[in-house]
Design an enzyme around this catalytic site. Sequence first.
Site, PDB file in Angstrom:
ATOM      1  N   ARG A 120       1.557  -5.302  15.277  1.00  0.00           N
ATOM      2  CA  ARG A 120       1.169  -4.268  16.234  1.00  0.00           C
ATOM      3  C   ARG A 120       1.304  -4.748  17.668  1.00  0.00           C
ATOM      4  O   ARG A 120       0.977  -4.000  18.590  1.00  0.00           O
ATOM      5  CB  ARG A 120      -0.272  -3.860  15.979  1.00  0.00           C
ATOM      6  CG  ARG A 120      -0.430  -2.601  15.117  1.00  0.00           C
ATOM      7  CD  ARG A 120      -1.916  -2.377  14.908  1.00  0.00           C
ATOM      8  NE  ARG A 120      -2.278  -1.016  14.634  1.00  0.00           N
ATOM      9  CZ  ARG A 120      -2.515  -0.539  13.403  1.00  0.00           C
ATOM     10  NH1 ARG A 120      -2.352  -1.302  12.352  1.00  0.00           N
ATOM     11  NH2 ARG A 120      -2.923   0.704  13.250  1.00  0.00           N
ATOM     12  N   ARG A 124     -13.367   7.850   7.390  1.00  0.00           N
ATOM     13  CA  ARG A 124     -13.076   6.764   8.324  1.00  0.00           C
ATOM     14  C   ARG A 124     -13.583   7.142   9.705  1.00  0.00           C
ATOM     15  O   ARG A 124     -13.176   8.149  10.273  1.00  0.00           O
ATOM     16  CB  ARG A 124     -11.553   6.532   8.392  1.00  0.00           C
ATOM     17  CG  ARG A 124     -11.055   5.567   7.370  1.00  0.00           C
ATOM     18  CD  ARG A 124      -9.557   5.393   7.466  1.00  0.00           C
ATOM     19  NE  ARG A 124      -9.106   4.830   8.741  1.00  0.00           N
ATOM     20  CZ  ARG A 124      -7.865   4.389   8.949  1.00  0.00           C
ATOM     21  NH1 ARG A 124      -6.968   4.458   7.994  1.00  0.00           N
ATOM     22  NH2 ARG A 124      -7.516   3.900  10.122  1.00  0.00           N
ATOM     23  N   ARG A 137      -7.496  13.996   7.894  1.00  0.00           N
ATOM     24  CA  ARG A 137      -7.748  12.820   7.051  1.00  0.00           C
ATOM     25  C   ARG A 137      -9.198  12.355   7.203  1.00  0.00           C
ATOM     26  O   ARG A 137      -9.840  11.974   6.228  1.00  0.00           O
ATOM     27  CB  ARG A 137      -6.791  11.690   7.457  1.00  0.00           C
ATOM     28  CG  ARG A 137      -6.928  10.454   6.589  1.00  0.00           C
ATOM     29  CD  ARG A 137      -5.811   9.464   6.839  1.00  0.00           C
ATOM     30  NE  ARG A 137      -6.064   8.625   7.992  1.00  0.00           N
ATOM     31  CZ  ARG A 137      -5.214   7.689   8.447  1.00  0.00           C
ATOM     32  NH1 ARG A 137      -4.040   7.520   7.864  1.00  0.00           N
ATOM     33  NH2 ARG A 137      -5.509   6.960   9.484  1.00  0.00           N
ATOM     34  N   LYS A 156       2.253   5.962   7.262  1.00  0.00           N
ATOM     35  CA  LYS A 156       2.648   4.621   6.789  1.00  0.00           C
ATOM     36  C   LYS A 156       1.996   4.301   5.441  1.00  0.00           C
ATOM     37  O   LYS A 156       2.660   3.812   4.532  1.00  0.00           O
ATOM     38  CB  LYS A 156       2.254   3.536   7.810  1.00  0.00           C
ATOM     39  CG  LYS A 156       2.902   3.709   9.176  1.00  0.00           C
ATOM     40  CD  LYS A 156       2.615   2.527  10.097  1.00  0.00           C
ATOM     41  CE  LYS A 156       1.160   2.372  10.512  1.00  0.00           C
ATOM     42  NZ  LYS A 156       0.624   3.482  11.327  1.00  0.00           N
ATOM     43  N   ARG A 165      -6.461   5.343  20.094  1.00  0.00           N
ATOM     44  CA  ARG A 165      -5.581   4.605  19.175  1.00  0.00           C
ATOM     45  C   ARG A 165      -4.116   4.925  19.472  1.00  0.00           C
ATOM     46  O   ARG A 165      -3.257   4.041  19.413  1.00  0.00           O
ATOM     47  CB  ARG A 165      -5.912   4.960  17.723  1.00  0.00           C
ATOM     48  CG  ARG A 165      -7.237   4.346  17.277  1.00  0.00           C
ATOM     49  CD  ARG A 165      -7.740   4.979  16.007  1.00  0.00           C
ATOM     50  NE  ARG A 165      -6.907   4.714  14.863  1.00  0.00           N
ATOM     51  CZ  ARG A 165      -6.885   5.469  13.760  1.00  0.00           C
ATOM     52  NH1 ARG A 165      -7.658   6.545  13.684  1.00  0.00           N
ATOM     53  NH2 ARG A 165      -6.119   5.160  12.761  1.00  0.00           N
TER      54      ARG A 165
HETATM   55  P1  AMP Z   1      -4.629   1.140  10.188  1.00  0.00           P
HETATM   56  O1  AMP Z   1      -5.275   1.328   8.871  1.00  0.00           O
HETATM   57  O2  AMP Z   1      -3.330   0.379  10.123  1.00  0.00           O
HETATM   58  O3  AMP Z   1      -4.506   2.423  10.973  1.00  0.00           O
HETATM   59  O4  AMP Z   1      -5.606   0.202  11.043  1.00  0.00           O
HETATM   60  C1  AMP Z   1      -6.916   0.603  11.382  1.00  0.00           C
HETATM   61  C2  AMP Z   1      -7.410  -0.236  12.527  1.00  0.00           C
HETATM   62  O5  AMP Z   1      -7.454  -1.626  12.134  1.00  0.00           O
HETATM   63  C3  AMP Z   1      -6.556  -0.210  13.791  1.00  0.00           C
HETATM   64  O6  AMP Z   1      -6.849   0.897  14.624  1.00  0.00           O
HETATM   65  C4  AMP Z   1      -6.920  -1.541  14.440  1.00  0.00           C
HETATM   66  O7  AMP Z   1      -8.173  -1.456  15.083  1.00  0.00           O
HETATM   67  C5  AMP Z   1      -7.088  -2.461  13.231  1.00  0.00           C
HETATM   68  N1  AMP Z   1      -5.811  -3.119  12.887  1.00  0.00           N
HETATM   69  C6  AMP Z   1      -5.054  -2.927  11.765  1.00  0.00           C
HETATM   70  N2  AMP Z   1      -3.951  -3.672  11.795  1.00  0.00           N
HETATM   71  C7  AMP Z   1      -3.985  -4.362  12.970  1.00  0.00           C
HETATM   72  C8  AMP Z   1      -3.107  -5.274  13.613  1.00  0.00           C
HETATM   73  N3  AMP Z   1      -1.934  -5.617  13.049  1.00  0.00           N
HETATM   74  N4  AMP Z   1      -3.478  -5.778  14.825  1.00  0.00           N
HETATM   75  C9  AMP Z   1      -4.652  -5.443  15.394  1.00  0.00           C
HETATM   76  N5  AMP Z   1      -5.509  -4.553  14.871  1.00  0.00           N
HETATM   77  C10 AMP Z   1      -5.187  -4.011  13.665  1.00  0.00           C
END
Ligand code: AMP
Length: 195
Positions: free
Chosen positions: A89, A134, A128, A14, A146
Amino acid sequence: MLNIVLFGPPGAGKGTQSVKLVEKFGLVHLSTGDVFRYNIKHETELGKLAKSFIDKGNLVPDEVTIDILKREVEKHPITKGFIFDGFPRTITQAIALDTFLNTKNTSIALMLALQVDENELVKRLLIRGKDSGRADDTDERIIRNRINVYNEQTSVAAEFYNTQGKYHAINGTGKVDEIFERLTESIEQILGKSS
Ligand code: AMP
């Protein structure tokens, strides 16, 4: 306005594809994950709260995340549109986004859902994690959690857009440029229909 939800499990690509789509269509990239990471880096209160969920591979609570999303949208009163990456999400977030965009006289045009199988996702995330540092990308148990959270809480949000006729599945495997091509085709079809 052209508002797109770029959807898919962690590791689906994404973030990578958002950067390319933003460049091509002149949209604003809005990633809730990026906002949380910025706050973690700067040790804000929000960062501390978010970290306690992110480090375990769990979702940050809806009320916090929805608030952040709205604040980010408000920062761009004049734009051609947004790419929402990693939001919504949950169904609650999807409903909140629809309601919020409605108050701005706009809506989601389409959801592009990247499809990648689970073993490939784990492989990509572990690679990654070596470069990005991360924490949530380095431990396979957290990565699996996740993906489970995605399957249990997030994937249902696709159904929300499907019932609105906005859901488009995109094969998320292959070269970055091939996947980009598929995404672009879907967007241009929609743009073609609306013009
Ligand atoms: P991402 O970079 O989108 O993979 O997000 C990393 C982490 O941030 C996720 O595993 C969640 O813990 C948190 N996170 C990001 N976006 C959301 C969301 N829309 N709702 C809840 N948690 C989020």
